[in-house]
Design an enzyme around this catalytic site. Structure first.
Site, PDB file in Angstrom:
ATOM      1  N   LYS A  17      23.291  41.718  31.499  1.00 56.81           N
ATOM      2  CA  LYS A  17      22.710  40.571  32.200  1.00 56.81           C
ATOM      3  C   LYS A  17      23.232  40.536  33.628  1.00 56.81           C
ATOM      4  CE  LYS A  17      22.117  35.543  31.445  1.00 56.81           C
ATOM      5  NZ  LYS A  17      22.541  34.400  30.590  1.00 56.81           N
TER       6      LYS A  17
ATOM      7  N   SER B  67      18.606  31.705  28.803  1.00 53.66           N
ATOM      8  CA  SER B  67      18.469  32.379  30.071  1.00 53.66           C
ATOM      9  C   SER B  67      18.608  33.897  30.004  1.00 53.66           C
ATOM     10  CB  SER B  67      19.527  31.843  31.043  1.00 53.66           C
ATOM     11  OG  SER B  67      20.823  32.200  30.594  1.00 53.66           O
TER      12      SER B  67
ATOM     13  N   SER C 172      21.807  30.392  25.506  1.00 60.37           N
ATOM     14  CA  SER C 172      21.173  31.436  26.316  1.00 60.37           C
ATOM     15  C   SER C 172      21.212  32.848  25.739  1.00 60.37           C
ATOM     16  CB  SER C 172      21.788  31.455  27.718  1.00 60.37           C
ATOM     17  OG  SER C 172      21.270  30.396  28.479  1.00 60.37           O
TER      18      SER C 172
END
Lengths: 100, 486
Positions: free
Chosen positions: B75, B150, B174
């Protein structure tokens, strides 16, 4: 609840330059969100201790020894602006004080 | 769709080289990115160089770790030295970190091959990855739908087999919510189990890094590699890390008594899709069939998790994001007149709408006169939520409930209504507030063929029990064997 004037004030505290359109939108949205928070008042928390962290760790310390801290050149290179002069190498920012 | 063990086998028997595996992943990324858009940066050179090192180790007859040569996505809120780390934000568009995060450093040491940095909601604030300043990621099961967020880029990349496993971060769901929406396994470990050094801070009392995989075993292997004490993170826990993968068994046997599963009563209410409820209840039946003792558990304060979170997280975010001032790194507005306009314009131009909204909420709830009514109140409710879980874990080994109240929604559907977007995280947020480990794994599909996620929650540092329950369920079902048609 929050009005437009307060939104303007909070934006200044947060160092955000909001457009008039954003101020209008945030006033409405923040009111909706703050209204949603109201449900917490259903709970009596007079005798409840606050939780500041999920898992408590007692004070973390380490010996105070000098160590090299990162790569100075790489860090300065990341800056939007820098200034090298006889005194050294610095981050550069616009003027802080006005002449008048 | 090979697993870590299968790829490891191919490497050690010299059926395939690490460079071939890396190249295959990079080729698949090349092929699918126009549709999926999971990655913000593809790190082909670094990947091939890392793969070559693994091949050299194999050629020299050295033993390699399970993760050596395995393609992994990271990420884009974890710092990678010399590789852009944007956090999905314009304000970090040109930021190239001068240091490496602990997790990526650990992975590099195992020989894992990072193929790229994955898309996310700006500063990990969002539940659909639509808040990225750069691109909208598609759900591999239906390209018109969101992957969740997210960590949507990591979830979509793993679901689309652009990489074998990926790292995400989870502040209020997330990792788990996008895992549910993309039909993969995602796990948020106990707060403090994985070092956050080099993770761009959002809400520091909640943020935690964790793994994504297409199977429980892959996620367990990745978790073990990143877990452990780190003196660079003062919230890091000094605990021994079990060999998680070796603890996985296809049954739910315990040394003493039955494995106890609690179903959180309060999660089956208003706002929950019927099809999600049905799938989760069928999963509960499966646990019974596996020999578990199942009981209903009440967590009366569960529903207060959402308002509590949306006070605590923005409050912490407003403080954490104060560092983006245009002075030392990242974006600075063009030719500001003075220091104050440099701050206000840099932040106005650099941050997107959701980030500004949360900074505004947090600045307000922390401001003089409101602190007690909002922030302190939320911290007290947080205590009550924690107590609910403490009582629950006195009775059961794990708790189960839906991960997300719905399956993947259409892009654009919730972007104009922040509160409806926040509701996506209703069932994942209380877990972060209490610092517990939680995992999502596939437990069915809706009528449109969209995946449904089952959430399994454990007590503090009981990742072993969470993984044991997840693995036994997975081995008894075949949801994880389904793949999106791309």
């Amino acid at each position: 609840m929050i009005d437009r004037e307060q939104v303007h004030k909070v934006a200044h505290l947060a160092r955000l330059d909001l457009t008039p359109a954003e101020e209008t939108q945030f006033t409405e949205q923040l009111n909706g969100i703050l209204g949603y928070f109201e449900q917490l008042s259903e709970l009596n928390t007079d005798d409840v201790q606050p939780t500041t962290r999920a898992i408590d760790v007692s004070n973390v310390t380490r010996p105070d020894r000098l160590e090299p801290c990162g790569d100075r050149e790489l860090i300065l290179e990341s800056a939007p602006d820098r200034d090298v002069n006889a005194q050294g190498d610095f981050f550069k920012v616009p003027k802080i004080m006005n002449a008048d | 769709m090979a697993s870590i063990r299968e790829l490891h086998q191919q490497l050690t028997t010299k059926e395939r080289s690490a460079v071939e595996i890396a190249q295959a992943a990079l080729d698949r990324i090349q092929l699918l990115e126009p549709k999926i858009r999971s990655f913000l940066h593809i790190t082909a050179d670094r990947a091939l160089a890392q793969a070559q090192q693994v091949d050299a180790q194999i050629a020299a007859g050295q033993e390699i770790s399970l993760l050596a040569g395995i393609p992994i996505g990271v990420k884009d809120n974890m710092c990678t030295k010399g590789i852009p780390t944007t956090c999905g934000s314009r304000i970090l568009q040109n930021f190239v970190p001068p240091y490496e995060s602990t997790v990526t450093e650990k992975l590099a040491a195992t020989g894992a091959v990072m193929v790229g940095k994955t898309n996310l909601d700006e500063f990990a604030m969002g539940s659909s990855t639509e808040n990225s300043a750069y691109q909208v990621t598609a759900n591999p099961w239906d390209l018109e739908r969101v992957p969740g967020g997210s960590s949507g880029g990591s979830a979509a990349a793993v679901a689309a087999a652009e990489c074998t496993v990926a790292l995400g971060s989870d502040t209020g769901g997330s990792i788990r919510q996008p895992a549910a929406l993309c039909g993969v396994v995602g796990m948020k470990p106990t707060y403090g189990l994985v070092s956050r050094y080099g993770l761009v801070a959002y809400a520091s009392s909640l943020d935690q890094i964790g793994p994504f995989g297409r199977s429980v075993e892959d996620a367990a292997i990745l978790l073990e590699a990143i877990a452990g004490y780190d003196p660079k993170d003062s919230t890091s826990l000094k605990v021994d890390i079990p060999n998680y993968a070796s603890l996985l068994k296809p049954d739910l046997k315990k040394s003493q008594g039955k494995f106890r599963v609690g179903v959180i009563k309060e999660t089956f209410g208003e706002g929950l899709d019927g099809v999600v409820a049905d799938a989760v209840l069928k999963a509960v039946e499966q646990f019974k069939a596996l020999g578990a003792e199942v009981q209903e558990i009440s967590c009366p304060q569960f529903r207060y998790g959402l308002p509590t979170y949306y006070i605590i997280a923005p409050s912490e975010a407003s403080a954490n994001l104060a560092r983006y001032d245009g002075v030392k790194f990242g974006y600075r507005s063009e030719s500001p007149d003075n220091l104050m306009t440099m701050y206000t314009q840099t932040r106005a131009q650099g941050f997107g709408a959701e980030v500004k909204r949360r900074i505004m909420i947090g600045t307000y709830t922390l401001s003089a006169g409101y602190y007690d009514a909002y922030y302190l109140k939320a911290q007290k409710v947080r205590t009550l939520i924690k107590q609910d879980f403490e009582q629950a874990f006195a009775q059961v080994d794990v708790l189960v409930c839906p991960t997300s109240p719905t399956t993947a929604f259409k892009a654009g559907e919730k972007t104009d209504d922040p509160l409806s977007m926040y509701l996506s995280d209703l069932m994942t947020i209380p877990v972060n507030l209490a610092g517990l480990p939680g995992l999502s794994l596939p437990c069915g599909f809706d009528a449109q063929g969209l995946p449904i996620g089952l959430q399994i929650i454990g007590n503090v540092l009981r990742e072993d029990l969470v993984l044991q329950a997840a693995y036994a369920y997975e081995q008894a079902t075949d949801w994880h064997k389904q793949a999106p048609k791309l």
